[in-house]
Design a protein around this motif. Structure first.
Motif, PDB file in Angstrom:
ATOM      1  N   THR A   1      28.144  50.565  36.202  1.00 55.61           N
ATOM      2  CA  THR A   1      28.927  51.713  36.661  1.00 55.61           C
ATOM      3  C   THR A   1      28.327  53.011  36.151  1.00 55.61           C
ATOM      4  O   THR A   1      28.179  53.993  36.897  1.00 55.61           O
TER       5      THR A   1
ATOM      6  N   LEU B   1      40.255  47.389  35.794  1.00 53.93           N
ATOM      7  CA  LEU B   1      39.116  47.915  36.551  1.00 53.93           C
ATOM      8  C   LEU B   1      39.299  49.392  36.864  1.00 53.93           C
ATOM      9  O   LEU B   1      38.348  50.172  36.782  1.00 53.93           O
TER      10      LEU B   1
ATOM     11  N   TYR C   1      29.176  45.198  33.688  1.00 55.02           N
ATOM     12  CA  TYR C   1      29.940  45.995  34.659  1.00 55.02           C
ATOM     13  C   TYR C   1      29.973  47.459  34.245  1.00 55.02           C
ATOM     14  O   TYR C   1      29.760  48.362  35.061  1.00 55.02           O
TER      15      TYR C   1
ATOM     16  N   PHE D   1      37.454  39.737  33.532  1.00 56.01           N
ATOM     17  CA  PHE D   1      36.337  40.479  34.125  1.00 56.01           C
ATOM     18  C   PHE D   1      35.383  39.527  34.835  1.00 56.01           C
ATOM     19  O   PHE D   1      34.946  39.782  35.958  1.00 56.01           O
ATOM     20  N   LYS D   2      35.062  38.444  34.158  1.00 51.59           N
ATOM     21  CA  LYS D   2      34.119  37.475  34.724  1.00 51.59           C
ATOM     22  C   LYS D   2      34.692  36.848  35.987  1.00 51.59           C
ATOM     23  O   LYS D   2      33.983  36.660  36.994  1.00 51.59           O
TER      24      LYS D   2
ATOM     25  N   ASP E   1      30.909  39.227  36.681  1.00 51.52           N
ATOM     26  CA  ASP E   1      30.008  39.805  35.693  1.00 51.52           C
ATOM     27  C   ASP E   1      30.731  39.995  34.370  1.00 51.52           C
ATOM     28  O   ASP E   1      31.962  39.946  34.309  1.00 51.52           O
TER      29      ASP E   1
ATOM     30  N   VAL F   1      37.022  38.093  38.079  1.00 52.32           N
ATOM     31  CA  VAL F   1      37.246  39.025  39.197  1.00 52.32           C
ATOM     32  C   VAL F   1      35.947  39.649  39.704  1.00 52.32           C
ATOM     33  O   VAL F   1      35.764  39.808  40.907  1.00 52.32           O
ATOM     34  N   THR F   2      35.042  40.014  38.792  1.00 50.48           N
ATOM     35  CA  THR F   2      33.820  40.730  39.195  1.00 50.48           C
ATOM     36  C   THR F   2      32.593  39.833  39.241  1.00 50.48           C
ATOM     37  O   THR F   2      31.570  40.214  39.808  1.00 50.48           O
TER      38      THR F   2
ATOM     39  N   ARG G   1      36.787  52.319  35.625  1.00 48.90           N
ATOM     40  CA  ARG G   1      36.118  53.219  36.567  1.00 48.90           C
ATOM     41  C   ARG G   1      36.391  54.682  36.252  1.00 48.90           C
ATOM     42  O   ARG G   1      35.526  55.541  36.438  1.00 48.90           O
TER      43      ARG G   1
END
Length: 235
Positions: free
Chosen positions: A184, A138, A180, A169-170, A175, A172-173, A142
């Motif tokens: 962003t 992540l 994601y 990703f799915k 999405d 933790v977020t 970012r």
């Protein structure tokens, strides 16, 4: 395993690279930095599994570097090196999640033991202990959202399988990676549209990672409900 070595004295740095290179687990990658600023810059791209660092460096010392690295999710594990046999330094180091505290000159066998320990503790692909990987992925996303990112790129960089990163990703977020990344980019585009009214829409698209203006407009409208131009007029 990815290892970053930081020391502001070139001769010592060269010696550390040789000793640690010989002591590191087979297949390890090693990068080096001459000061904390260079190290933090390298971390953003390299995302080391462990950083071996001197404490006493000019302008930004090892403690400050470790604090900034941990705050930004750039590195979670540190082995510190110093020529000062001072318990207060050791005690302070423990607050930063330091793996161990070694005095110069370093002992090859001791370094080998520590790096083997770090390597064993790294999460594997089938491990449920995913937060360290998640934080690194992540953080990298970012900081590099404006670049050409993909699951394959992240997988190659992190030495993980694309499906593992996708599932992570799915988990933790909540999405997908693509959603994601687009969210962003569009959030940053909104900031640029409001703050830099003189910049062409196409240039703003390029700054957040979309080379094609028409595609940028399409994605922007999908995520905000309006075109970049209309958003700028409203804000």
């Amino acid at each position: 395993m990815r290892i970053l070595i930081v020391d502001d004295e070139p001769i010592i740095l060269g010696g550390l690279v040789k000793v640690i290179g010989a002591a590191a687990p087979v297949g390890s990658e090693i990068r080096e930095a001459g000061d904390a600023f260079e190290a933090l810059g390298i971390m953003k791209e390299y995302m080391p599994d462990v950083t071996v660092t001197d404490l006493h460096m000019p302008e930004k010392n090892g403690f400050e570097m470790m604090e900034e690295a941990k705050e930004n999710g750039l590195c979670e594990r540190f082995i510190i090196l110093t020529g000062y046999d001072d318990f207060e330094y050791a005690r302070r180091a423990l607050r930063y999640g330091v793996v161990d505290y070694l005095l110069k000159p370093v002992d090859k066998e001791e370094v080998s033991r520590l790096l083997s320990q770090v390597n064993r503790d790294l999460p594997s692909m089938d491990s449920t202990d995913c937060p360290p990987h998640a934080k690194r992925i992540l953080a990298y996303t970012r900081m590099n959202y404006m670049n050409d990112l993909s699951l394959d790129h992240l997988a190659d960089l992190m030495k993980l399988h694309p499906n593992y990163i996708s599932n992570l990703f799915k988990k933790v977020t909540g999405d997908t990676f693509v959603n994601y990344l687009n969210a962003t980019r569009i959030k940053e585009a909104q900031k640029l549209l409001s703050a830099h009214r003189d910049l062409p829409v196409g240039e703003i698209g390029r700054r957040v990672g979309y080379e094609n203006k028409h595609y940028f407009n399409k994605v922007f409208k999908k995520y905000t409900g309006s075109t970049p131009g209309a958003y700028r007029e409203e804000h």
